[in-house]
Design an enzyme around this catalytic site. Structure first.
Site, PDB file in Angstrom:
ATOM      1  N   HIS A  20     -71.032   4.984  63.385  1.00  0.00           N
ATOM      2  CA  HIS A  20     -72.024   4.979  64.465  1.00  0.00           C
ATOM      3  C   HIS A  20     -73.410   4.803  63.879  1.00  0.00           C
ATOM      4  O   HIS A  20     -73.623   4.834  62.673  1.00  0.00           O
ATOM      5  CB  HIS A  20     -71.936   6.248  65.318  1.00  0.00           C
ATOM      6  CG  HIS A  20     -72.383   7.507  64.624  1.00  0.00           C
ATOM      7  ND1 HIS A  20     -72.809   8.613  65.305  1.00  0.00           N
ATOM      8  CD2 HIS A  20     -72.458   7.851  63.326  1.00  0.00           C
ATOM      9  CE1 HIS A  20     -73.130   9.579  64.467  1.00  0.00           C
ATOM     10  NE2 HIS A  20     -72.920   9.130  63.252  1.00  0.00           N
ATOM     11  N   CYS A  39     -79.409   8.187  59.410  1.00  0.00           N
ATOM     12  CA  CYS A  39     -78.420   7.987  60.487  1.00  0.00           C
ATOM     13  C   CYS A  39     -78.802   6.832  61.402  1.00  0.00           C
ATOM     14  O   CYS A  39     -78.017   6.436  62.264  1.00  0.00           O
ATOM     15  CB  CYS A  39     -78.261   9.268  61.301  1.00  0.00           C
ATOM     16  SG  CYS A  39     -77.543  10.624  60.358  1.00  0.00           S
ATOM     17  N   HIS A  45     -73.084   3.903  59.766  1.00  0.00           N
ATOM     18  CA  HIS A  45     -72.528   4.806  58.766  1.00  0.00           C
ATOM     19  C   HIS A  45     -71.350   5.518  59.413  1.00  0.00           C
ATOM     20  O   HIS A  45     -71.208   5.513  60.632  1.00  0.00           O
ATOM     21  CB  HIS A  45     -73.574   5.805  58.254  1.00  0.00           C
ATOM     22  CG  HIS A  45     -73.990   6.819  59.270  1.00  0.00           C
ATOM     23  ND1 HIS A  45     -74.870   6.529  60.292  1.00  0.00           N
ATOM     24  CD2 HIS A  45     -73.624   8.112  59.441  1.00  0.00           C
ATOM     25  CE1 HIS A  45     -75.045   7.608  61.043  1.00  0.00           C
ATOM     26  NE2 HIS A  45     -74.290   8.582  60.551  1.00  0.00           N
ATOM     27  N   HIS A  47     -68.182   8.763  59.582  1.00  0.00           N
ATOM     28  CA  HIS A  47     -67.805  10.161  59.386  1.00  0.00           C
ATOM     29  C   HIS A  47     -66.297  10.293  59.497  1.00  0.00           C
ATOM     30  O   HIS A  47     -65.648   9.529  60.206  1.00  0.00           O
ATOM     31  CB  HIS A  47     -68.439  11.063  60.456  1.00  0.00           C
ATOM     32  CG  HIS A  47     -69.917  11.134  60.386  1.00  0.00           C
ATOM     33  ND1 HIS A  47     -70.586  11.919  59.482  1.00  0.00           N
ATOM     34  CD2 HIS A  47     -70.874  10.507  61.117  1.00  0.00           C
ATOM     35  CE1 HIS A  47     -71.895  11.793  59.664  1.00  0.00           C
ATOM     36  NE2 HIS A  47     -72.085  10.932  60.653  1.00  0.00           N
ATOM     37  N   ASP A  85     -60.498   6.214  66.657  1.00  0.00           N
ATOM     38  CA  ASP A  85     -60.209   6.110  65.234  1.00  0.00           C
ATOM     39  C   ASP A  85     -60.475   4.708  64.684  1.00  0.00           C
ATOM     40  O   ASP A  85     -60.009   3.712  65.237  1.00  0.00           O
ATOM     41  CB  ASP A  85     -58.757   6.501  64.967  1.00  0.00           C
ATOM     42  CG  ASP A  85     -58.476   6.709  63.487  1.00  0.00           C
ATOM     43  OD1 ASP A  85     -59.360   7.241  62.777  1.00  0.00           O
ATOM     44  OD2 ASP A  85     -57.376   6.344  63.036  1.00  0.00           O
ATOM     45  N   HIS A  86     -61.229   4.665  63.594  1.00  0.00           N
ATOM     46  CA  HIS A  86     -61.600   3.431  62.899  1.00  0.00           C
ATOM     47  C   HIS A  86     -62.341   2.459  63.823  1.00  0.00           C
ATOM     48  O   HIS A  86     -62.116   1.249  63.786  1.00  0.00           O
ATOM     49  CB  HIS A  86     -60.380   2.772  62.239  1.00  0.00           C
ATOM     50  CG  HIS A  86     -59.946   3.508  61.024  1.00  0.00           C
ATOM     51  ND1 HIS A  86     -59.133   4.626  61.095  1.00  0.00           N
ATOM     52  CD2 HIS A  86     -60.231   3.322  59.723  1.00  0.00           C
ATOM     53  CE1 HIS A  86     -58.936   5.085  59.876  1.00  0.00           C
ATOM     54  NE2 HIS A  86     -59.593   4.314  59.024  1.00  0.00           N
ATOM     55  N   GLU A 130     -68.573  17.034  62.507  1.00  0.00           N
ATOM     56  CA  GLU A 130     -69.045  15.745  62.008  1.00  0.00           C
ATOM     57  C   GLU A 130     -69.009  15.737  60.479  1.00  0.00           C
ATOM     58  O   GLU A 130     -68.753  14.705  59.868  1.00  0.00           O
ATOM     59  CB  GLU A 130     -70.456  15.466  62.519  1.00  0.00           C
ATOM     60  CG  GLU A 130     -70.928  14.067  62.229  1.00  0.00           C
ATOM     61  CD  GLU A 130     -72.235  13.764  62.891  1.00  0.00           C
ATOM     62  OE1 GLU A 130     -72.257  12.865  63.755  1.00  0.00           O
ATOM     63  OE2 GLU A 130     -73.251  14.416  62.553  1.00  0.00           O
TER      64      GLU A 130
END
Length: 142
Positions: A20, A39, A45, A47, A85-86, A130
């Site tokens: 994100h 960020c 980037h 998490h 996811d991903h 996070e």
């Protein structure tokens, strides 16, 4: 048949990886960089999120369950994991087209995705990590 004598909370942990960028389109680039720091990286980037789902309700006298954990697991996977996811949250999820994908907002979105799939008599709480040191809960404790 429901046992109305006690409420119990059950928990399910899952994880997903997502990218994100924290950015407010109404602000200048300078203000975004000042408020969101690294960020705000225009290349995004990622998490490794850890998700805890807490369901609270009365135990069923016949099954002994608040909710069948396998059913809960399937709901989480179909509603959240498969969706998040991903993924690049900003670019691939419609929920974040106009909502900044902060941990707070991600937890709010996950809550709304899950609560729609659960029986009305059950209470839901989301805890989203996070990082190993930072997490949010929705709804907040009173």
């Amino acid at each position: 048949m429901i046992n109305n004598q006690f409420k119990t909370s059950v928990f399910r942990k899952e994880s997903f990886n997502a990218a994100h960028r924290l950015h407010n389109a109404n602000w200048s680039d300078e203000k975004n960089k000042r408020i969101f720091g690294k960020c705000n990286n225009s290349h995004f980037h990622g998490h490794n999120y850890d998700l805890e789902v807490c369901i609270t309700g009365f135990c069923d006298l016949d099954t002994g369950y608040v909710i069948d954990i396998k059913i809960l697991s399937d709901i989480i996977k179909s509603s959240v994991i498969n969706k998040f996811d991903h993924k690049n949250l900003n670019e691939e999820l419609t929920e974040f087209k106009s909502l900044n994908p902060t941990a707070e907002n991600i937890a709010f979105v996950i809550y709304n995705l899950l609560i729609a799939k659960l029986p009305k008599e059950l209470e839901l709480k989301i805890r989203l990590y996070e990082t190993r040191k930072n997490y949010v809960e929705y709804p907040a404790r009173n």
